[in-house]
Design a protein around this motif. Sequence first.
Motif, short mmCIF file in Angstrom:
data_model
loop_
_atom_site.label_atom_id
_atom_site.label_comp_id
_atom_site.label_asym_id
_atom_site.label_seq_id
_atom_site.Cartn_x
_atom_site.Cartn_y
_atom_site.Cartn_z
N TRP A 1 0.83 -1.20 0.00
CA TRP A 1 0.00 0.00 0.00
C TRP A 1 0.86 1.26 0.00
O TRP A 1 0.57 2.23 -0.68
N ARG A 2 1.94 1.25 0.77
CA ARG A 2 2.84 2.40 0.81
C ARG A 2 3.50 2.61 -0.54
O ARG A 2 3.68 3.76 -0.98
N ARG A 3 3.84 1.52 -1.21
CA ARG A 3 4.43 1.67 -2.55
C ARG A 3 3.42 2.22 -3.54
O ARG A 3 3.74 3.06 -4.39
N LEU A 4 2.18 1.73 -3.46
CA LEU A 4 1.15 2.17 -4.41
C LEU A 4 0.81 3.64 -4.21
O LEU A 4 0.58 4.36 -5.19
N THR A 5 0.78 4.11 -2.97
CA THR A 5 0.37 5.48 -2.69
C THR A 5 1.53 6.47 -2.69
O THR A 5 1.35 7.63 -2.29
N ALA A 6 2.71 6.04 -3.10
CA ALA A 6 3.83 6.96 -3.23
C ALA A 6 3.63 7.85 -4.45
O ALA A 6 3.06 7.43 -5.47
N MET A 7 4.09 9.09 -4.37
CA MET A 7 3.94 10.01 -5.49
C MET A 7 4.68 9.51 -6.72
O MET A 7 4.23 9.71 -7.85
N ARG A 8 5.81 8.83 -6.53
CA ARG A 8 6.54 8.29 -7.67
C ARG A 8 5.69 7.27 -8.43
O ARG A 8 5.68 7.24 -9.66
N THR A 9 4.95 6.43 -7.68
CA THR A 9 4.07 5.44 -8.33
C THR A 9 2.96 6.14 -9.10
O THR A 9 2.60 5.71 -10.21
N ALA A 10 2.39 7.20 -8.53
CA ALA A 10 1.32 7.93 -9.23
C ALA A 10 1.82 8.53 -10.54
O ALA A 10 1.12 8.51 -11.56
N ILE A 11 3.06 9.04 -10.54
CA ILE A 11 3.62 9.61 -11.76
C ILE A 11 3.83 8.53 -12.81
O ILE A 11 3.54 8.71 -14.01
N VAL A 12 4.31 7.36 -12.38
CA VAL A 12 4.51 6.24 -13.31
C VAL A 12 3.18 5.79 -13.90
O VAL A 12 3.06 5.54 -15.11
N LEU A 13 2.14 5.70 -13.06
CA LEU A 13 0.83 5.27 -13.56
C LEU A 13 0.23 6.32 -14.50
O LEU A 13 -0.43 5.96 -15.48
N LEU A 14 0.46 7.58 -14.22
CA LEU A 14 -0.03 8.62 -15.13
C LEU A 14 0.66 8.52 -16.49
O LEU A 14 0.02 8.68 -17.54
N PHE A 15 1.95 8.22 -16.48
CA PHE A 15 2.66 8.01 -17.74
C PHE A 15 2.12 6.78 -18.48
O PHE A 15 1.95 6.80 -19.70
N LEU B 1 -5.96 1.97 -10.75
CA LEU B 1 -4.76 2.05 -9.92
C LEU B 1 -4.29 3.49 -9.76
O LEU B 1 -3.86 3.90 -8.67
N LEU B 2 -4.35 4.27 -10.82
CA LEU B 2 -3.97 5.68 -10.73
C LEU B 2 -4.89 6.42 -9.77
O LEU B 2 -4.43 7.23 -8.95
N PHE B 3 -6.17 6.15 -9.85
CA PHE B 3 -7.12 6.82 -8.97
C PHE B 3 -6.85 6.45 -7.50
O PHE B 3 -6.81 7.32 -6.63
N VAL B 4 -6.65 5.15 -7.22
CA VAL B 4 -6.38 4.72 -5.85
C VAL B 4 -5.06 5.31 -5.35
O VAL B 4 -4.95 5.75 -4.20
N SER B 5 -4.05 5.34 -6.23
CA SER B 5 -2.76 5.88 -5.83
C SER B 5 -2.87 7.36 -5.47
O SER B 5 -2.30 7.82 -4.47
N LEU B 6 -3.61 8.12 -6.27
CA LEU B 6 -3.76 9.54 -5.98
C LEU B 6 -4.55 9.77 -4.69
O LEU B 6 -4.21 10.64 -3.90
N VAL B 7 -5.60 8.97 -4.48
CA VAL B 7 -6.37 9.12 -3.24
C VAL B 7 -5.50 8.81 -2.03
O VAL B 7 -5.47 9.57 -1.05
#
Length: 557
Positions: free
Chosen positions: A33-47, A103-109
Amino acid sequence: MTTTAPPRPAAAPQPPARPSAGARAWGLWLRWWRRLTAMRTAIVLLFLLALASIPGSLLPQRSLNQNAVRQYYADHPSLAPVLDRLWAFDVFGSPWFAAVYLLLFVSLVGCVVPRLAEHVRALRAAPPPAPRRLLRLPDSGELATPLPAPAALDVVEEELRVRRYRVVRRSGRDGSADPAGSSGMELSAEKGRLKETGNLLFHLSLLALLLGLAGGKLWGYEGSILVTEGRGFCNAFQQYDTHSSGALVDSEDLTPLCVDLVDFQATYEEDLTAASFTADITYGGPDDEGVPTTIGVNDPLRLDGDRVYVTGHGYAPRFTVTLPDGTAFTDVSAPFLPDDQATLASQGALKLPDLGAGAEDQLALEGFFAPTGLMQGGVLTSIDPRPLNPQVAILAYEGYLGLDSGLPQSVYSLDASQIERGRLTEVGGANLSVGETLTLPDGTAVTFTGVDQFAALQFSHDPGQVWVLTAAISLLTGLLALLLVRRERVFARAAPSPGGGTVLSVGSLTRGGGESATSFAELTGRLRAALDERSPTPSAPSPGGATPEPEVPPRDR
């Protein structure tokens, strides 16, 4: 006689208890969960989301144009089935695109919500105490003044409040607040918290934008239809040429609206490029009297959540078909689709299944229409998109059209398989101008009587439009605050000087928005001037109360 009990052996050290299976599973879930909600993960998912959208832009999509997908199958018979199994023709409805989106939505939340709570607490908190070693800050310095420590800090506080800093006075190293505000030895100030507010607003707006787009796809729908002048359509899926709808849309949810095309006007520049397309329409409920209005390419009909757009236009040649027994079918027409947008040279078909008594007595006309016709080498061409000299080259077929075979076929062309099987037979052809007639071997007369214009109309229902627009404006506002606002903190500490007076230590921390050294130099310059203005004059009054006359150099006497 006394006996001594033998010493007990020392207990063996026990191995540490292993965590239970439930604790291990919880720890593993928390780590992921910590990996998924990291800002780096959100940027990767947005890409990845942007990357996954590329096939939807390069390949035809079934929801937009099924005919283009069928043509792609015909052009690439071996590659198309492989792409179809990968959902390449339905990218935005594919499971893998939905997975990246979710996944992007959950990561951003998971990333934004904790930061939002932390930011709310920070907004209510006072600026932090001054660091112990204040002069080690990147921007720092000392100012000497004859003022006492409280008065020197009063000058600093006044200057910072003028610059819209939040200022807190504290009584030294312990960091406790000084309610009196006059005997403190430290001062902390900050401004620019809108920078973090803009950062959070940007990410929250991105979440709202994703929700709006998803809601528009789930509850939205659209349909396209070609409408000839004098005709109309109602908002029903069975009336559209092509349509697409969200997963949560039911046919009962469609807006009850009917649109009639009264007149269509197209104007052109001197070089024959299109200047404007306008359509005079009436609209209203199925049982209501139509309300007249005019719409254009960039001026659609706007209703509550609904839009009616003009997306194109063309021509529909009119024919009168007279049977040998004298029965006439007057001004039957069908839209001919443009092949050349510059001259609107068009191809199409007119199917007349009700002319004869049986299925084998059906008639069809297929041909080429030229708004401004010109014969070149025995071939009809068009040289102008305006209907200055309408001409049509048609081929007439008799036989079975296959309309009741249960197999889908285009309304704008004949079924080639019926011609290949010999169930449709060519019985005549001619190049016709307005008023000319083609007579078939059985005595049937086909007369070219004129031409009408048609408009390509699109009905769109998107309940997320206002939501998406608001989120986009909010996103840009947050981005501007994030880029333009500087986060600044200023600390000051007053200490007695060995020679008398006060030594004022000032330090600053700045994040973003320009050169911090220039801003700090300007601040210390203003403080120096304010301290000098408040300082007592160097000459003290005499015991008798008179002020001695200052000496004047001899040359000035």
